[in-house]
Design an enzyme around this catalytic site. Structure first.
Site, short mmCIF file in Angstrom:
data_model
loop_
_atom_site.label_atom_id
_atom_site.label_comp_id
_atom_site.label_asym_id
_atom_site.label_seq_id
_atom_site.Cartn_x
_atom_site.Cartn_y
_atom_site.Cartn_z
N GLN A 15 0.83 -1.21 0.00
CA GLN A 15 0.00 0.00 0.00
C GLN A 15 0.87 1.26 0.00
OE1 GLN A 15 -3.15 0.80 -0.40
NE2 GLN A 15 -3.84 -1.32 -0.70
N SER A 16 1.91 1.28 -0.80
CA SER A 16 2.82 2.43 -0.85
C SER A 16 2.14 3.65 -1.48
CB SER A 16 4.06 2.05 -1.67
OG SER A 16 4.82 3.20 -1.98
N ASN A 17 2.12 4.75 -0.72
CA ASN A 17 1.64 6.01 -1.28
C ASN A 17 2.65 6.58 -2.27
OD1 ASN A 17 -0.72 6.28 0.54
ND2 ASN A 17 0.85 6.42 2.12
N ALA A 40 4.57 4.85 -4.28
CA ALA A 40 4.44 4.16 -5.57
C ALA A 40 3.30 4.79 -6.37
CB ALA A 40 4.19 2.68 -5.35
#
Ligand SMILES: *Cc1c(COP(=O)(O)O)cnc(C)c1O
Length: 341
Positions: A75-77, A79
């Site tokens: 859930q990387s913001n 990325a």
């Protein structure tokens, strides 16, 4: 040195608002608490990576790149914001996602930021937790270079000295807002992870000699490691800015008491912070970063570490899209489902 010397792609909606949180301040009964809305930087629902990516993509375009690769947690913001920048600039984007939580939940693996990565046209490849992600990223970059692509690898969180310039810029922007309003603050508080935000902020604060104490609330690493990561990056950032030595080790302070069971795993105090900000201020936090940062802020006010008569700014670093990857952590507003009247 002027930030204007560095290549930059102007995509963020700046300056971000600086707002007073009246109801939260009253509820906590301590200092006056303000919020700097870096959740409103504009690109694909915003967040703190946008300021960093303006400089990182500026460098990549100057080098003639046609492809970017980056990495992060599922859930990387970071990325998601990278995928949006690449889409806007017409670059290919490949994202390497590390499973740091072991969650099998459908929303965690497919909704929230992951959904948006794909909408922006990025490819995603999953890796087991504990993988050497920088090494995987370099290997992937080499494969693409062998096919003739000009590839930029962007570190996790865009946290290198180039990315940190975005938060030097944020420090200067905040200082300008405070001066314009004749407003003095005592503390600036925010969630810290891959270290670029805190490193850039402390470099800007010290270079401007603004006398604001900065506190990073940890979301992953233990205190000594987190502070060391920030300090190292701040030293390199200060050099890049032409102000070597402006940050001392004592300037770098992280409180890592609010990490809980680990990176990306929600905490009770973080969920309470999400509810308080949502219900008192109409502001959405995220469970991975900003909620843990806000939990630290709230607890340190309750404990009297931050006092009545002081003025604090909480930097909202964004991430609310991540809420949709964590719906199982909430009661789906069950309390609010009722017969009206
Ligand atoms: C990445 C991130 C942070 C941490 O910032 P770093 O520069 O990585 O330390 C905080 N909040 C949110 C919402 C983030 O996505």
């Amino acid at each position: 040195m002027l930030l204007a010397h560095f290549p930059r792609v102007f995509l963020a909606h700046l300056p971000t608002p600086l707002e007073k949180m009246d109801r939260l301040s009253k509820e906590l009964g301590g200092p006056e608490v303000w919020i700097k809305r870096d959740d409103c930087t504009g690109v694909s629902t915003g967040g703190n990576k946008t300021r960093k990516l303006e400089f990182v993509f500026g460098e990549a375009l100057a080098a003639g790149c046609d492809t970017v690769i980056t990495q992060g947690a599922t859930q990387s913001n970071h990325a998601r914001q990278t995928a949006a920048f690449a889409a806007k600039l017409g670059l290919q984007c490949h994202i390497l996602l590390e499973d740091r939580t072991g969650s099998n939940a459908d929303d965690y693996n497919n909704s929230g930021n992951v959904l948006l990565d794909h909408l922006h046209g990025a490819t995603t490849t999953k890796f087991a937790g504990g993988t050497d992600m920088p090494a995987e990223m370099e290997a992937a970059a080499e494969r693409l270079r062998a096919k003739g692509h000009k590839v930029a690898t962007i570190p996790g969180g865009a946290s290198n000295p180039t990315g940190a310039l975005g938060y030097v810029n944020c420090a200067f922007e905040l200082i300008g807002q405070l001066n314009d309003r004749g407003m003095v603050i005592d503390h600036l508080v925010h969630a810290t992870g891959s270290a670029g935000t805190q490193a850039g902020l402390i470099t800007g604060i010290k270079a401007a000699n603004a006398g604001i104490s900065l506190l990073g609330i940890g979301t992953r690493s233990p205190k000594a490691k987190q502070e060391e990561n920030v300090f190292k990056l701040a030293q390199l950032t200060a050099e890049k800015l032409g102000a070597p030595g402006v940050v001392t080790r004592e300037d770098v302070v992280a409180n890592t008491d609010y990490v809980g069971d680990g990176y990306g795993i929600p905490t009770e105090s973080g969920l309470e912070a999400i509810a308080m900000f949502a219900e008192l201020e109409g502001i959405l936090l995220d469970p991975v970063y900003s909620a843990k940062g806000a939990a630290g802020l709230i607890d340190l006010i309750r404990k009297g570490h931050f006092k009545k008569g002081e003025r604090i700014v909480f930097l909202h670093t964004g991430g609310s899209v991540g809420l949709f990857g964590y719906t199982g952590s909430f009661d789906h507003g069950a309390r609010q489902v009722a017969q009206v009247g």
